[in-house]
Design a protein around this motif. Structure first.
Motif, PDB file in Angstrom:
ATOM      1  N   ALA A  99      95.323  65.659 -19.219  1.00 35.40           N
ATOM      2  CA  ALA A  99      94.159  64.797 -19.424  1.00 35.40           C
ATOM      3  C   ALA A  99      93.457  65.166 -20.719  1.00 35.40           C
ATOM      4  CB  ALA A  99      93.199  64.928 -18.241  1.00 35.40           C
ATOM      5  N   ASP A 100      92.584  64.254 -21.165  1.00 34.85           N
ATOM      6  CA  ASP A 100      91.782  64.561 -22.343  1.00 34.85           C
ATOM      7  C   ASP A 100      90.398  65.025 -21.906  1.00 34.85           C
ATOM      8  OD1 ASP A 100      90.469  62.249 -21.593  1.00 34.85           O
ATOM      9  OD2 ASP A 100      91.520  60.995 -23.048  1.00 34.85           O
ATOM     10  N   GLY A 101      89.507  65.166 -22.870  1.00 31.25           N
ATOM     11  CA  GLY A 101      88.233  65.818 -22.608  1.00 31.25           C
ATOM     12  C   GLY A 101      87.266  65.078 -21.721  1.00 31.25           C
ATOM     13  N   ILE A 102      87.482  63.794 -21.456  1.00 22.17           N
ATOM     14  CA  ILE A 102      86.518  63.032 -20.671  1.00 22.17           C
ATOM     15  C   ILE A 102      86.641  63.305 -19.175  1.00 22.17           C
ATOM     16  CG2 ILE A 102      86.497  61.192 -22.393  1.00 22.17           C
ATOM     17  CD1 ILE A 102      88.120  59.492 -20.422  1.00 22.17           C
ATOM     18  N   TYR A 103      87.729  63.969 -18.753  1.00 23.29           N
ATOM     19  CA  TYR A 103      87.951  64.205 -17.327  1.00 23.29           C
ATOM     20  C   TYR A 103      87.205  65.454 -16.862  1.00 23.29           C
ATOM     21  CZ  TYR A 103      91.509  60.576 -17.199  1.00 23.29           C
ATOM     22  OH  TYR A 103      92.153  59.371 -17.254  1.00 23.29           O
ATOM     23  N   LEU A 104      87.043  65.549 -15.552  1.00 20.79           N
ATOM     24  CA  LEU A 104      86.322  66.671 -14.969  1.00 20.79           C
ATOM     25  C   LEU A 104      87.104  67.972 -15.124  1.00 20.79           C
ATOM     26  CD1 LEU A 104      85.189  64.909 -11.669  1.00 20.79           C
ATOM     27  CD2 LEU A 104      83.775  65.394 -13.670  1.00 20.79           C
ATOM     28  N   THR A 105      86.384  69.069 -15.074  1.00 18.94           N
ATOM     29  CA  THR A 105      87.008  70.386 -15.188  1.00 18.94           C
ATOM     30  C   THR A 105      87.449  70.829 -13.796  1.00 18.94           C
ATOM     31  OG1 THR A 105      85.569  70.893 -17.056  1.00 18.94           O
ATOM     32  CG2 THR A 105      86.698  72.745 -16.033  1.00 18.94           C
ATOM     33  N   TRP A 106      88.543  70.255 -13.341  1.00 18.26           N
ATOM     34  CA  TRP A 106      89.123  70.565 -12.047  1.00 18.26           C
ATOM     35  C   TRP A 106      90.496  71.195 -12.244  1.00 18.26           C
ATOM     36  CZ3 TRP A 106      88.151  65.743  -8.416  1.00 18.26           C
ATOM     37  CH2 TRP A 106      86.759  65.633  -8.201  1.00 18.26           C
ATOM     38  N   ARG A 215      87.666  72.367  -7.406  1.00 17.49           N
ATOM     39  CA  ARG A 215      86.646  72.556  -8.440  1.00 17.49           C
ATOM     40  C   ARG A 215      86.533  74.000  -8.900  1.00 17.49           C
ATOM     41  NH1 ARG A 215      85.137  68.653  -4.868  1.00 17.49           N
ATOM     42  NH2 ARG A 215      84.154  66.766  -5.690  1.00 17.49           N
ATOM     43  N   ASP A 216      87.493  74.837  -8.543  1.00 15.17           N
ATOM     44  CA  ASP A 216      87.445  76.259  -8.877  1.00 15.17           C
ATOM     45  C   ASP A 216      87.631  76.456 -10.377  1.00 15.17           C
ATOM     46  OD1 ASP A 216      87.888  79.025  -9.191  1.00 15.17           O
ATOM     47  OD2 ASP A 216      88.652  79.181  -7.141  1.00 15.17           O
ATOM     48  N   ARG A 217      86.558  76.788 -11.070  1.00 15.30           N
ATOM     49  CA  ARG A 217      86.607  76.941 -12.534  1.00 15.30           C
ATOM     50  C   ARG A 217      87.486  78.115 -12.962  1.00 15.30           C
ATOM     51  NH1 ARG A 217      83.350  74.761 -16.615  1.00 15.30           N
ATOM     52  NH2 ARG A 217      84.263  75.389 -18.607  1.00 15.30           N
ATOM     53  N   GLU A 218      87.483  79.164 -12.166  1.00 17.19           N
ATOM     54  CA  GLU A 218      88.295  80.336 -12.508  1.00 17.19           C
ATOM     55  C   GLU A 218      89.784  80.002 -12.481  1.00 17.19           C
ATOM     56  OE1 GLU A 218      89.045  84.946 -10.954  1.00 17.19           O
ATOM     57  OE2 GLU A 218      87.365  83.757 -10.170  1.00 17.19           O
ATOM     58  N   VAL A 219      90.225  79.263 -11.440  1.00 15.85           N
ATOM     59  CA  VAL A 219      91.633  78.862 -11.358  1.00 15.85           C
ATOM     60  C   VAL A 219      91.974  77.902 -12.493  1.00 15.85           C
ATOM     61  CG1 VAL A 219      93.363  77.698  -9.942  1.00 15.85           C
ATOM     62  CG2 VAL A 219      91.700  79.227  -8.879  1.00 15.85           C
ATOM     63  N   TYR A 220      91.056  76.987 -12.810  1.00 18.16           N
ATOM     64  CA  TYR A 220      91.267  76.047 -13.913  1.00 18.16           C
ATOM     65  C   TYR A 220      91.511  76.788 -15.229  1.00 18.16           C
ATOM     66  CZ  TYR A 220      89.922  72.928 -17.711  1.00 18.16           C
ATOM     67  OH  TYR A 220      89.883  72.234 -18.896  1.00 18.16           O
ATOM     68  N   GLU A 221      90.629  77.723 -15.548  1.00 14.08           N
ATOM     69  CA  GLU A 221      90.772  78.474 -16.797  1.00 14.08           C
ATOM     70  C   GLU A 221      92.019  79.350 -16.769  1.00 14.08           C
ATOM     71  OE1 GLU A 221      89.184  77.960 -19.377  1.00 14.08           O
ATOM     72  OE2 GLU A 221      87.284  77.020 -18.797  1.00 14.08           O
TER      73      GLU A 221
END
Length: 234
Positions: A99-106, A215-221
């Protein structure tokens, strides 16, 4: 022209189908067919909408997989199986979409970096953008077959636009199959099964837990960092 059941002269079904196909394939506006087919704008527009409705009713089950609305509903169902895979020797349970930057940080979205500070991230962003371009080119092929997708859509209602898009996708799939270009059979479609023995509270708890995982930001990163290292190392 032909006589209908009442003995009155009317436009034949073949002409109406021709009008619908010309609008879909060539992008003609309904009023552009007045002189060529001797058909009014209203009849041409109705012919297109009736044609799309018939195509969807007849061929949806064979050529159009039901979309998730919203997209992640199936991921929130407690009985959906995990899809484990390893990236940079780390195991993850969920697939992901580019995805590009407009999508949620999921965790199910892998986005390019908004600012790149090293060669690894530059390389990753190029690869990620290149893969997304392949998907966009696929939609470009569909636009090439159905020029109506390149035309302004203000004259159509939202439901009509959805039917037009579905019809274009179905017709494209039929053409691919007829030309023997299809590479896989899409007979199997995953349908999540909800265990009705679980209480309503348990199902809500499971849904909330999966929503938190999504929605886990740690897993996303972590996934994005592992993908960066994996691409750089290979």
């Amino acid at each position: 022209m032909r006589q209908d059941s009442r003995g009155k002269w009317s436009i034949s079904t073949h002409l109406k189908i021709t009008a619908a196909l010309r609008q879909l394939a060539c992008g003609y506006s309904p009023d552009a067919l007045d002189e060529y087919l001797q058909m009014s704008e209203r009849v041409a527009r109705e012919s297109l909408l009736n044609f799309t409705e018939c195509i969807i009713v007849l061929y949806t089950n064979d050529y159009l997989r039901e979309p998730d609305t919203p997209l992640f509903n199936s991921m929130l169902v407690e009985d959906m199986p995990d899809i484990p895979y390893h990236v940079n020797s780390v195991e993850y349970k969920r697939g992901y979409y580019l995805a590009d930057g407009i999508y949620l940080t999921w965790v199910s979205f892998v986005k390019a970096f908004s600012s790149v500070v090293d060669e690894k991230r530059v390389y990753f962003s190029k690869k990620q953008a290149g893969a997304r371009k392949d998907i966009e080119r696929t939609f470009g092929i569909l636009q090439g077959r159905c020029h109506i997708l390149q035309q302004p859509a203000r004259a159509y209602e939202v439901n009509h636009m959805k039917r037009l898009m579905y019809t274009c996708i179905i017709l494209h799939s039929i053409i691919i199959e007829d030309n023997s270009y299809n590479i896989v059979e899409n007979d199997w479609v995953y349908e999540p099964m909800v265990n009705m023995q679980n209480t309503w509270f348990k199902r809500c708890d499971a849904r909330n837990r999966r929503a938190r995982e999504l929605r886990d930001r740690e897993v996303y990163e972590g996934l994005r960092a592992d993908l960066v290292q994996h691409l750089w190392s290979n």
